[in-house]
Design a protein around this motif. Structure first.
Motif, PDB file in Angstrom:
ATOM      1  N   GLU A 181      -8.347 -12.407   2.477  1.00 48.27           N
ATOM      2  CA  GLU A 181      -7.471 -12.083   3.596  1.00 48.27           C
ATOM      3  C   GLU A 181      -7.599 -13.181   4.638  1.00 48.27           C
ATOM      4  OE1 GLU A 181      -7.780  -8.189   5.133  1.00 48.27           O
ATOM      5  OE2 GLU A 181      -7.194  -7.284   3.230  1.00 48.27           O
ATOM      6  N   ARG A 182      -6.459 -13.569   5.156  1.00 46.69           N
ATOM      7  CA  ARG A 182      -6.475 -14.649   6.131  1.00 46.69           C
ATOM      8  C   ARG A 182      -5.958 -14.133   7.466  1.00 46.69           C
ATOM      9  NH1 ARG A 182      -2.343 -15.271   7.436  1.00 46.69           N
ATOM     10  NH2 ARG A 182      -1.134 -16.379   5.894  1.00 46.69           N
ATOM     11  N   TYR A 183      -6.745 -14.298   8.492  1.00 49.18           N
ATOM     12  CA  TYR A 183      -6.327 -13.896   9.837  1.00 49.18           C
ATOM     13  C   TYR A 183      -6.322 -15.111  10.731  1.00 49.18           C
ATOM     14  CZ  TYR A 183      -7.031  -9.116   8.322  1.00 49.18           C
ATOM     15  OH  TYR A 183      -6.940  -7.939   7.651  1.00 49.18           O
ATOM     16  N   GLN A 215      -8.201  -0.699   0.436  1.00 56.45           N
ATOM     17  CA  GLN A 215      -6.991  -1.025  -0.317  1.00 56.45           C
ATOM     18  C   GLN A 215      -7.271  -2.006  -1.439  1.00 56.45           C
ATOM     19  OE1 GLN A 215      -3.557  -1.604   2.125  1.00 56.45           O
ATOM     20  NE2 GLN A 215      -4.624  -0.867   3.901  1.00 56.45           N
ATOM     21  N   HIS A 254     -13.966  -5.890  12.889  1.00 53.34           N
ATOM     22  CA  HIS A 254     -14.100  -5.047  11.703  1.00 53.34           C
ATOM     23  C   HIS A 254     -15.482  -4.458  11.583  1.00 53.34           C
ATOM     24  CE1 HIS A 254     -10.215  -5.943  10.464  1.00 53.34           C
ATOM     25  NE2 HIS A 254     -10.426  -7.205  10.237  1.00 53.34           N
ATOM     26  N   PRO A 267       0.790  -1.232   0.000  1.00 55.32           N
ATOM     27  CA  PRO A 267       0.000   0.000   0.000  1.00 55.32           C
ATOM     28  C   PRO A 267       0.827   1.289   0.000  1.00 55.32           C
ATOM     29  CG  PRO A 267       0.203  -0.791   2.226  1.00 55.32           C
ATOM     30  CD  PRO A 267       1.009  -1.719   1.375  1.00 55.32           C
ATOM     31  N   GLU A 273      -5.019  -5.404   8.820  1.00 52.37           N
ATOM     32  CA  GLU A 273      -3.611  -5.719   9.101  1.00 52.37           C
ATOM     33  C   GLU A 273      -2.985  -6.572   8.010  1.00 52.37           C
ATOM     34  OE1 GLU A 273      -3.091  -7.382  13.006  1.00 52.37           O
ATOM     35  OE2 GLU A 273      -4.723  -6.123  13.720  1.00 52.37           O
ATOM     36  N   PHE A 274      -3.847  -7.327   7.309  1.00 55.82           N
ATOM     37  CA  PHE A 274      -3.357  -8.206   6.261  1.00 55.82           C
ATOM     38  C   PHE A 274      -2.583  -7.414   5.207  1.00 55.82           C
ATOM     39  CE2 PHE A 274      -3.906 -10.917   2.501  1.00 55.82           C
ATOM     40  CZ  PHE A 274      -3.567 -12.147   3.032  1.00 55.82           C
ATOM     41  N   ASP A 275      -2.911  -6.140   5.066  1.00 60.61           N
ATOM     42  CA  ASP A 275      -2.333  -5.345   3.987  1.00 60.61           C
ATOM     43  C   ASP A 275      -1.280  -4.362   4.462  1.00 60.61           C
ATOM     44  OD1 ASP A 275      -4.058  -6.188   1.657  1.00 60.61           O
ATOM     45  OD2 ASP A 275      -5.513  -5.734   3.209  1.00 60.61           O
ATOM     46  N   TRP A 276      -0.758  -4.570   5.649  1.00 54.13           N
ATOM     47  CA  TRP A 276       0.328  -3.709   6.075  1.00 54.13           C
ATOM     48  C   TRP A 276       1.540  -3.969   5.193  1.00 54.13           C
ATOM     49  CZ3 TRP A 276       0.191  -3.881  12.171  1.00 54.13           C
ATOM     50  CH2 TRP A 276      -0.957  -3.200  12.593  1.00 54.13           C
ATOM     51  N   GLY A 277       2.294  -2.903   4.920  1.00 52.17           N
ATOM     52  CA  GLY A 277       3.335  -3.085   3.922  1.00 52.17           C
ATOM     53  C   GLY A 277       4.695  -2.586   4.348  1.00 52.17           C
ATOM     54  N   ARG A 287      -9.195 -10.474  -3.177  1.00 52.84           N
ATOM     55  CA  ARG A 287      -8.190 -11.221  -2.420  1.00 52.84           C
ATOM     56  C   ARG A 287      -8.878 -11.817  -1.208  1.00 52.84           C
ATOM     57  NH1 ARG A 287      -6.771  -5.798  -1.145  1.00 52.84           N
ATOM     58  NH2 ARG A 287      -7.429  -5.318   0.976  1.00 52.84           N
ATOM     59  N   ARG A 323       5.351  -6.763  -3.570  1.00 51.98           N
ATOM     60  CA  ARG A 323       4.028  -6.300  -3.125  1.00 51.98           C
ATOM     61  C   ARG A 323       3.333  -5.527  -4.245  1.00 51.98           C
ATOM     62  NH1 ARG A 323       3.040  -7.129   2.109  1.00 51.98           N
ATOM     63  NH2 ARG A 323       1.212  -5.839   1.876  1.00 51.98           N
ATOM     64  N   ALA A 328      -5.901   5.313  -4.665  1.00 50.82           N
ATOM     65  CA  ALA A 328      -5.475   4.122  -3.943  1.00 50.82           C
ATOM     66  C   ALA A 328      -5.179   4.454  -2.488  1.00 50.82           C
ATOM     67  CB  ALA A 328      -4.236   3.534  -4.599  1.00 50.82           C
ATOM     68  N   ASN A 329      -4.608   5.640  -2.264  1.00 51.55           N
ATOM     69  CA  ASN A 329      -4.325   6.032  -0.893  1.00 51.55           C
ATOM     70  C   ASN A 329      -5.592   6.322  -0.121  1.00 51.55           C
ATOM     71  OD1 ASN A 329      -1.639   5.816  -1.002  1.00 51.55           O
ATOM     72  ND2 ASN A 329      -1.233   7.983  -1.378  1.00 51.55           N
TER      73      ASN A 329
END
Lengths: 456, 247, 470
Positions: free
Chosen positions: B51-53, B115, B246, A61, A391-395, B49, B42, B109-110
């Protein structure tokens, strides 16, 4: 104590025009090496254009990296000119006189350098003109809701305003150069000086234009960095950026780094052009005092920003702040930033000895600008790395060699600009210096002689 | 065509994290191949996507999956910040991206809290043998521009056009209408349809789960006030704290 | 007074043409200080009535109890108003003194005397200690307080300390600045008289030796700087702990600075009005164009700054469209206090902007005065808008990320009106009483100006030369 010059008009003309009409020995070497650095950077830019943004370090990101940091930094430096010329002119601070033009020229070239960073940054720079109100075959106007449309408007206005500002103040000096130059340069100066012959009416118009421009350019000055800060602050997608304090915080930070850059330039002017007769320890002293106030105000805003980031106690914000100060590599950078931007320079400036020595000011102000560059970096990049609750997308982010070369090239570009300007035009305003001598006086108080100004 | 508002329901209770949606999306939408170096940089492009937690400590550990893709927000933060109108809201509730207008400032994107916007860092390349595999209905994006999930707008367009031609209306749950990810999902996690059509599955699920009293529905990161068109249904699990977080 | 020379307007750098020697300045200013006006007592009485009303109002308020914060909004607002106006007025003396601006000399004492109004703020603050809701419902605090933890993390403690500090520093500033004048009055009073005793006590051992002067100048600089820092601290603490923490989701990092900038603007406005009254009704004609011009410019700049600070906060909340931030805007700007916001915006920004841009008006005496009145009223509305709104929010838990329901407009009742009247009259009363003891014009700074000022021929004109000591 007071070492203001009492040089005669003739002396001022001679010493300030010497390097314009002649060629100092070191000039070519200095200009040449800067040109080399700049060309290397441009080569890297060619590579980037050829290959795509992939050659930089930005990723998801962290979509904004070194270029935007550098853009903000140069916009910050550009606040020097107006701070020193316009504000100090309006508040009638006498010590501004020898440094106004250098500060304005710095403004000019740093603005251009900042704009080139945008070209480095975007994905399709060859389409960048679409951001301007250029409606050709597409039938689409720019989106005025976007801070990226406010940006070019503000920066463009500022660039035009500053150019006018420099030019208006340059006219009498151009006339002086015209009268002393020969051959082809004389013709150029003759055209540029717009027929200035020093009649009372011309002087009056020139003075009025200067004061008017000072007053008019001030709101632009404030708007430019406010808008740059809103590029960040209005985003809701990045927790670390979404703060109301950004506009004043960026402005005061810009003044901090800009005025520091002027002090640095003053030291260079003393050493390179040997103008120590005009830029005296008193001038360094005054700018040092100004810097103490500016730096401390900046620190107050910095503290506010942090206090309210922690005050929220939101997990995303806490994660970001922890990342910024405790983790590698941001933690050490943060430490360097804190020390260089405040905790070394300000205590040093409290000593008269440091404030009055060009070397002391040179070192401390370079430190300030190292710190302020890091400040922008530490605002922009870590916030993107820890930007949201996902958090998955922290870079992570590391600059590539292309980015480093390009950032370096902007410094070379500004250096080249100032050198080139000083070669063609007098870098110390001749007429302003003469005016200063005329308005200066002394008053005997007991056994001491106190510097005095004749009230206009 | 009028009055449509496309939306999606994601039932996290059914998601197994199998990634078929990701694969389906790649092939439907001409997304460049994400090889290992690209992932390491990256810079992989995944319009959807998973996401896996991790939840809990080993050995009592549970994997939680949450598919994240463009939420087609009604108040999309990405839209106002684009200087060239490369992204805007269309009349069917879709947040659309016009590739040819994009200059690549990456501001959108920001400003996207989810994201889910991707930048083409490199010119996309496919092996020779893949060239006939590319979807002719979807633009191949060049480098320097942004892209993101479109809810497979090409499929919506085609079905709507066909329905108009035949004088019928678009059928809810039509496989030709559904985005590729919905069709590929083996467990029926993803449900797609018109939120304005009260008879559609998504509308019924929204009514009962989001607006109902004991529903499991929520919007991802509701605090941001983006009004997404995607509704997530909580996992049926007493300890499902992660999704709660979330909420 | 004779005609002024040099074609310069009267009041040019406090330039009374008769003040050519230290003796003449002493003579004239002491005489004026000792003169008594027949209006003094009646005005004092009228103000006294106002103060009594204020006390009644406060008692009525206290009878209602301190548990319902919405009833105390107006008290908090008027307290903030005092901190914004009277407590900030001394900055008009402090800042130009540090910058060595000579134009301050004639108004530095009137500015410093406003610091005495801090006493009234302190009195009003006492009930606020109990009004401030407990932190036990999970309300946020600047001090990350958790119930049962250390007492030092308490908004009450720090706010009290800083406010007491501000009052002490204010009196210290006034005393140090007035020391040489006290000594003068002591030496001129008859031996054994009441005045003699009073001024002997006040002047301590001031003899005017070089050491005394060095000590005094040094302390004056330090105490002035400390007063400024303390003023910022007070505004910071009050605007956060007694205002912002009451509203969930109001996380505005700029607001403490905004509050302080309002104070600088309102402080300048207070001083312009004070100057006008001194010039028009008290015979201090030496306060003239230079002072109005200087402060007018400052107020113009601060009005622009008001807009900039407001815009910086508003922009970020408005553009982002996050629901909890929209609610904050709904509460303070768009909602129940919209008319007050409009009034505030027009009086504090629009009016000064479009009038003070006009040189003719800025150079006049009445122009800046009228605009100062506008600014003060505008700031008063602003304080009501913000404080009354914040104090009426019922659910203040930080757990919830926004305001649950926007509370309706809270209108003032009789007690509120009385408190406001009292809180505004009391500082003026204190000010007038102090002016009987402290000379309202700084005598020694006037005499000092003689050293730095010179008229001389320059080509064909006569110009004034002003020294700037290092």
């Amino acid at each position: 104590m007071q070492e203001y010059s009492y040089a005669s008009d003739k002396e001022i003309n001679k010493s300030l025009l010497k390097d314009v009409l002649g060629m100092p020995k070191w000039w070519l070497a200095a200009f040449g090496s800067l040109l080399l650095v700049w060309l290397t950077g441009m080569g890297a830019y060619g590579w980037e254009l050829n290959q795509g943004m992939g050659v930089t370090g930005v990723n998801r990101p962290v979509y904004w990296g070194f270029y935007i940091t550098n853009f903000v930094f140069w916009i910050g430096i550009s606040h020097a000119g107006i701070m020193v010329s316009a504000i100090l002119r309006l508040t009638q601070a006498e010590w501004r006189r020898p440094v106004t033009r250098a500060a304005e020229v710095l403004t000019l070239f740093s603005l251009i350098a900042a704009l080139t960073n945008i070209a480095f940054h975007v994905g399709r720079p060859w389409r960048l003109y679409w951001i301007g109100p250029y409606d050709f075959s597409r039938g689409i106007w720019p989106n005025i809701r976007s801070p990226f449309v406010w940006d070019p408007s503000a920066v463009g206005t500022y660039l035009i305003g500053s150019t006018l500002f420099v030019f208006i103040a340059l006219i009498p000096d151009l006339a002086a150069a015209r009268d002393r130059a020969t051959g082809f340069p004389r013709k150029i100066y003759a055209v540029l000086s717009l027929g200035f012959r020093g009649t009372p009416r011309q002087w009056k118009l020139q003075a009025v234009a200067g004061i008017l421009l000072s007053a008019l350019v001030l709101p632009v000055f404030v708007s430019v960095h406010s808008i740059v800060s809103w590029d960040f602050a209005v985003s809701i997608g990045v927790e670390g950026w979404h703060s109301t304090i950004f506009a004043p915080y960026f402005i005061i930070g810009a003044i901090h780094s800009g005025v520091s850059a002027v002090a640095m330039l003053m030291a260079l002017m003393v050493w390179l052009w040997k103008w120590d007769k005009y830029i005296t320890p008193d001038h360094f002293d005054s700018i040092g005092r100004l810097l103490i106030i500016v730096a401390t105000t900046w620190f107050f805003f910095f503290a506010l920003e942090w206090i309210f980031a922690l005050y929220t106690m939101e997990s995303a914000e806490i994660a970001l702040r922890e990342w910024q100060i405790f983790k590698n590599p941001m933690g050490p950078l943060f430490l360097v930033f804190m020390i260089t931007s405040y905790f070394i320079p300000v205590p040093a400036w409290l000593f008269k000895k440091v404030r009055r020595s060009p070397m002391g000011m040179f070192i401390t102000t370079i430190l300030v600008n190292v710190g302020m560059w890091l400040e922008r970096f530490l605002i922009i990049v870590p916030s993107l790395q820890r930007r949201s609750p996902l958090e998955f997308d922290w870079g992570s982010y590391a600059p590539s060699i292309v980015e480093i070369l390009l950032v370096t090239s902007t410094f070379a570009f500004v250096g080249m600009g100032v050198l080139l300007f000083a070669k063609v035009f007098p870098l110390v305003p001749i007429f302003d210096m003469k005016e200063g001598v005329r308005l200066r006086d002394e008053i005997q108080v007991g056994r001491r002689s106190v510097p005095a100004t004749i009230r206009e | 065509m009028d009055g449509k508002k496309w939306g999606m329901v994601v039932d996290l209770d059914k998601c197994t994290g199998c990634q078929s949606c990701v694969v389906a999306c790649q092939s439907e939408n001409n997304i460049p191949i994400n090889d290992e170096p690209l992932f390491n940089q990256r810079r992989a492009i995944e319009w959807i996507r998973v996401e896996r937690y991790w939840e809990g400590e080993f050995p009592n550990i549970k994997a939680r999956f949450i598919p994240v893709f463009c939420q087609q927000c009604d108040d999309a933060p990405c839209e106002p910040v684009c200087p060239v109108y490369a992204t805007y809201h269309n009349s069917e509730g879709l947040n659309v991206q016009v590739y040819n207008r994009c200059v690549g400032t990456r501001f959108c994107a920001n400003n996207c809290p989810y994201q889910v916007r991707f930048f083409n860092f490199w010119e996309p390349e496919w092996p020779e043998s893949f060239h006939n595999q590319l979807n002719p209905d979807v633009t191949v994006r060049s480098r320097g521009i942004m892209e993101k999930c479109t809810f497979c707008v090409q499929r919506i367009r085609r079905t709507s056009r066909d329905a108009k031609k035949n004088g019928t209306s678009v059928e809810d749950g039509d496989r030709a209408l559904n985005p590729a990810c919905v069709n590929a999902c083996p467990t029926g996690t993803l449900v797609f349809g018109d939120l304005n059509d009260s008879e559609s599955n998504v509308a019924k699920l929204t009514e009962s789960e989001l607006h109902g009293d004991h529903g499991r529905g929520y919007h991802l990161m509701e605090d941001y006030g983006t009004n997404p068109s995607v509704i997530y249904l909580k996992k049926v699990d007493e300890d499902a704290e992660l999704e709660e977080a979330h909420h | 007074m004779s005609d002024h020379h040099n074609n310069q307007p009267l009041g040019f750098y406090a330039d009374n043409p008769e003040w050519t020697t230290p003796e003449s300045i002493n003579e004239e200013l002491v005489a004026r200080h000792e003169a008594k006006s027949k209006y003094f007592k009646p005005i004092l009485l009228a103000l006294g009535v106002g103060v009594i009303l204020g006390v009644i109002g406060l008692i009525l308020r206290l009878v209602d109890g301190v548990s319902d914060t919405s009833k105390w909004g107006y008290t908090a607002a008027v307290l903030a108003f005092l901190l914004t106006t009277a407590s900030a007025a001394p900055m008009v003396a402090i800042a130009p003194r540090i910058a060595k601006g000579h134009w301050r000399r004639i108004i530095s004492r009137p500015a410093e005397m406003w610091s005495a109004a801090g006493l009234i703020s302190l009195l009003l603050f006492i009930p606020m200690l109990w009004v401030l809701p407990s932190l036990e419902d999970g309300r946020r605090s600047l001090w990350f307080y958790h119930p049962g933890e250390v007492f030092a993390y308490s908004p009450h403690l720090w706010m009290t300390l800083s406010l007491v500090g501000l009052v002490i520093l204010g009196f210290a500033l006034l005393w140090i600045s007035a020391l040489p004048d006290f000594a003068l009055l002591r030496d001129r009073a008859e031996a054994g008289s009441k005045e003699r005793k009073r001024y002997t006590w006040l002047a301590r051992n001031w003899t005017g030796a070089t050491g005394d002067w060095i000590w005094q100048k040094h302390r004056l600089g330090i105490v002035g700087a400390l007063y400024f820092l303390m003023l910022i601290t007070v505004h910071f603490l009050f605007s956060v702990d007694f205002l912002m923490t009451l509203v969930p989701a109001w996380i505005d990092a700029l607001y403490p600075a905004t509050h302080a900038v309002h104070a600088l603007q309102a402080g300048a406005a207070t001083m312009i009005i004070t100057m006008f009254i001194l010039r028009r009704f008290c015979g201090y004609k030496e306060i003239g164009h230079d002072q109005f011009w200087g402060l007018g410019k400052l107020m113009f700049a601060l009005s622009l700054m008001w807009f900039w600070f407001w815009m910086s906060s508003f922009m970020v909340y408005w553009y982002g469209k996050r629901p909890n931030e929209q609610q904050v805007l709904e509460l303070f700007v768009k909602g129940p206090y919209l008319p007050l916001f409009y009034a505030n915006f027009i009086l504090v920004f629009v009016v000064p902007l479009f009038t003070m841009i006009w040189n003719f008006l800025r150079r006049s005496i009445w122009g800046p005065t009228l605009i100062s009145v506008s600014v003060l009223i505008g700031i008063f509305f602003d304080r009501i808008r913000v404080y009354v709104a914040a104090y009426s929010v019922s659910d203040q838990s930080a757990e919830f990320h926004g305001i649950k329901t926007i509370p309706p407009t809270v209108y003032p009742d009789v007690a509120d009106v009385f408190i406001v009247i009292g809180a505004i009259t009391a500082p003026i009363l204190v000010y007038m009483l102090i002016s009987r003891v402290v000379p309202i014009i700084n005598i020694w700074e006037q005499k000092e100006l003689l050293l730095y000022k010179l008229h001389k021929k320059y080509h064909r004109a006569t110009v004034m030369v002003l020294g700037k000591p290092e």
